[in-house]
Design a protein around this motif. Structure first.
Motif, PDB file in Angstrom:
ATOM      1  N   MET A 158       0.827  -1.199   0.000  1.00  0.00           N
ATOM      2  CA  MET A 158       0.000   0.000   0.000  1.00  0.00           C
ATOM      3  C   MET A 158       0.865   1.255   0.000  1.00  0.00           C
ATOM      4  O   MET A 158       0.568   2.235  -0.714  1.00  0.00           O
ATOM      5  CB  MET A 158      -0.929  -0.003   1.212  1.00  0.00           C
ATOM      6  N   GLU A 159       1.949   1.242   0.770  1.00  0.00           N
ATOM      7  CA  GLU A 159       2.852   2.393   0.799  1.00  0.00           C
ATOM      8  C   GLU A 159       3.496   2.624  -0.569  1.00  0.00           C
ATOM      9  O   GLU A 159       3.660   3.773  -1.001  1.00  0.00           O
ATOM     10  CB  GLU A 159       3.932   2.177   1.858  1.00  0.00           C
ATOM     11  N   LEU A 161       2.188   1.829  -3.492  1.00  0.00           N
ATOM     12  CA  LEU A 161       1.139   2.372  -4.358  1.00  0.00           C
ATOM     13  C   LEU A 161       0.885   3.850  -4.070  1.00  0.00           C
ATOM     14  O   LEU A 161       0.691   4.654  -4.991  1.00  0.00           O
ATOM     15  CB  LEU A 161      -0.146   1.572  -4.185  1.00  0.00           C
ATOM     16  N   GLN A 162       0.878   4.209  -2.818  1.00  0.00           N
ATOM     17  CA  GLN A 162       0.677   5.604  -2.448  1.00  0.00           C
ATOM     18  C   GLN A 162       1.822   6.481  -2.950  1.00  0.00           C
ATOM     19  O   GLN A 162       1.595   7.611  -3.411  1.00  0.00           O
ATOM     20  CB  GLN A 162       0.540   5.727  -0.930  1.00  0.00           C
ATOM     21  N   ARG A 163       3.019   5.964  -2.878  1.00  0.00           N
ATOM     22  CA  ARG A 163       4.179   6.712  -3.380  1.00  0.00           C
ATOM     23  C   ARG A 163       4.087   6.897  -4.885  1.00  0.00           C
ATOM     24  O   ARG A 163       4.370   7.988  -5.407  1.00  0.00           O
ATOM     25  CB  ARG A 163       5.455   5.950  -3.012  1.00  0.00           C
ATOM     26  N   ALA A 165       1.331   6.896  -6.677  1.00  0.00           N
ATOM     27  CA  ALA A 165       0.219   7.801  -6.955  1.00  0.00           C
ATOM     28  C   ALA A 165       0.634   9.247  -6.728  1.00  0.00           C
ATOM     29  O   ALA A 165       0.262  10.151  -7.508  1.00  0.00           O
ATOM     30  CB  ALA A 165      -0.971   7.441  -6.074  1.00  0.00           C
ATOM     31  N   LYS A 166       1.408   9.490  -5.689  1.00  0.00           N
ATOM     32  CA  LYS A 166       1.865  10.845  -5.393  1.00  0.00           C
ATOM     33  C   LYS A 166       2.759  11.380  -6.504  1.00  0.00           C
ATOM     34  O   LYS A 166       2.629  12.545  -6.919  1.00  0.00           O
ATOM     35  CB  LYS A 166       2.606  10.857  -4.061  1.00  0.00           C
ATOM     36  N   SER A 171      -4.770  10.213  -6.974  1.00  0.00           N
ATOM     37  CA  SER A 171      -5.125   9.623  -5.688  1.00  0.00           C
ATOM     38  C   SER A 171      -5.573   8.183  -5.889  1.00  0.00           C
ATOM     39  O   SER A 171      -6.169   7.837  -6.921  1.00  0.00           O
ATOM     40  CB  SER A 171      -6.251  10.424  -5.023  1.00  0.00           C
ATOM     41  N   LEU A 172      -5.284   7.348  -4.920  1.00  0.00           N
ATOM     42  CA  LEU A 172      -5.726   5.965  -4.970  1.00  0.00           C
ATOM     43  C   LEU A 172      -7.223   5.888  -4.686  1.00  0.00           C
ATOM     44  O   LEU A 172      -7.762   6.707  -3.932  1.00  0.00           O
ATOM     45  CB  LEU A 172      -4.974   5.121  -3.945  1.00  0.00           C
ATOM     46  N   GLU A 174     -10.588   5.057  -2.943  1.00  0.00           N
ATOM     47  CA  GLU A 174     -10.841   4.913  -1.504  1.00  0.00           C
ATOM     48  C   GLU A 174     -11.119   3.460  -1.109  1.00  0.00           C
ATOM     49  O   GLU A 174     -10.803   3.040  -0.002  1.00  0.00           O
ATOM     50  CB  GLU A 174     -12.016   5.801  -1.091  1.00  0.00           C
TER      51      GLU A 174
END
Length: 371
Positions: A158-159, A161-163, A165-166, A171-172, A174
């Motif tokens: 998840m981290e 993917l968030q990186r 996306a940033k 944004s991922l 919800e």
């Protein structure tokens, strides 16, 4: 002969890197293994510049080949996993494209600076970009989220993917959920030979073997044939003189690289428009038809053109093969499959170059029959 031995030992060890060590990125992670292999590749490549004997140089080139055997298939798997499944073909295309461009740039730099600074400084300077790649890898790229997921590391996936996306300014979703599958064995070479994948693995290995056998075989065959008067001989001296030096010159590398770069785009585009299976049949058929014309003697210019078309079709076919592999195999042993199939391709390149030298002096037509 020494140059041929250096190339052979590099590709022989490349086979070892892909066939034996390609399972480790499936077990320990794509990013980690690329970083380790890049570090070792820099050390062995730069150390080659200080080799005092031929044996030392051969050993260091062998170790460099092992590292490349790990890096190349892992980069294909890595790039295919950090994009959407619907765009998975983009990764192998970019890897192939930049690989071919880098070969051309290396030839240009050698042409401009090798005689000026000497081979030792040239080898050392050419190893420096590996450090740049290592820094960019460590600082910018996350680990493959797909690998993290199948490894049971949901939080890290998840981290990552968030990186990503940033960096892309999005944004991922919800309601995004990561399916964790930690019960499967990672990097199992037996999995690629099980009934579900056995047929595909064998066919892809044979195709990749044949692709590079013809590609590397033609690279060796063309200057040998034209130098001894095969189909044209001394009757066409301007073209003969032009092509005679292409094997070990910027001209040959430029021709080969141009075919590889252009055919990368053609293979990619054709696979998108017409599908993988049809594209493979088109390029294989075109290459076979082109080889038939080589049984008839033409001028040197036409002969070189026919070999150029063969190279073009084989690299296009190879591009489609590289696209299929990451699409076919699951994340748990994707890189193992990529390394296994890639090793068969490198073996084909070694066999192709060696067979040309072995068969040519009996009869050039035996080489054409092999193609």
């Amino acid at each position: 002969m020494i140059q041929l031995n250096i190339v052979n030992i590099f590709f022989d060890s490349h086979i070892l890197g892909g066939g034996v060590f390609a399972k480790f990125p499936d077990i320990y992670g794509r990013k980690k293994m690329i970083a380790i292999a890049l570090t070792l590749l820099f050390l062995t490549s730069s150390a080659s510049a200080f080799a005092q004997t031929k044996e030392q140089f051969f050993i260091l080139r062998c170790l460099s080949g092992v590292c490349m055997g790990i890096i190349y298939p892992t980069c294909n798997s890595f790039t295919a996993e950090i994009v959407k499944s619907s765009h998975r073909e983009v990764g192998p295309m970019l890897c192939s494209l930049f690989f071919n461009i880098s070969v051309f740039l290396a030839a240009v730099l050698a042409y401009l600076f090798l005689n000026t600074i000497g081979w030792r400084w040239f080898v050392f300077v050419m190893a420096v970009p590996l450090l740049v790649c290592l820094v960019l890898l460590v600082c910018l790229l996350p680990e493959s989220p797909r690998y993290l997921a199948v490894s049971g590391r949901k939080k890290e996936a998840m981290e990552a993917l968030q990186r990503m996306a940033k960096v892309n300014g999005v944004s991922l979703p919800e309601n995004l959920k990561i399916a964790v599958r930690s019960d499967q064995e990672l990097g199992s070479i037996s999995d690629i030979l099980k009934s579900d994948y056995r047929k595909e693995t064998i066919l892809l290995s044979i195709m990749y073997f044949g692709n590079l056998l013809i590609l590397f075989g033609t690279i060796v065959f063309v200057p040998l044939a034209l130098d001894s008067g095969f189909c044209g001989g001394e009757g066409d001296p301007p073209v003969h003189k032009c092509v005679e030096v292409q094997q070990n010159s910027l001209l040959e590398l430029s021709i080969v690289t141009f075919a590889c770069v252009l055919s990368t785009f053609v293979g990619y585009g054709t696979s998108i428009i017409m599908g993988r299976s049809i594209s493979l049949k088109i390029f294989a058929t075109a290459s076979f038809i082109t080889s038939i014309f080589l049984f008839k003697c033409f001028s040197n210019f036409v002969t070189v053109g026919l070999f150029f078309v063969m190279k073009f079709m084989q690299v296009s076919h190879n591009m489609v093969t590289l696209i299929i592999v990451p699409e076919l195999y699951p994340t748990t042993f994707r890189n193992t499959a990529m390394g296994f199939i890639n090793s068969w391709g490198k073996l084909g390149g070694v066999v192709g170059a060696g067979a040309v030298y072995a068969l040519y002096y009996y009869s050039p037509m035996l080489v054409v029959v092999m193609f």
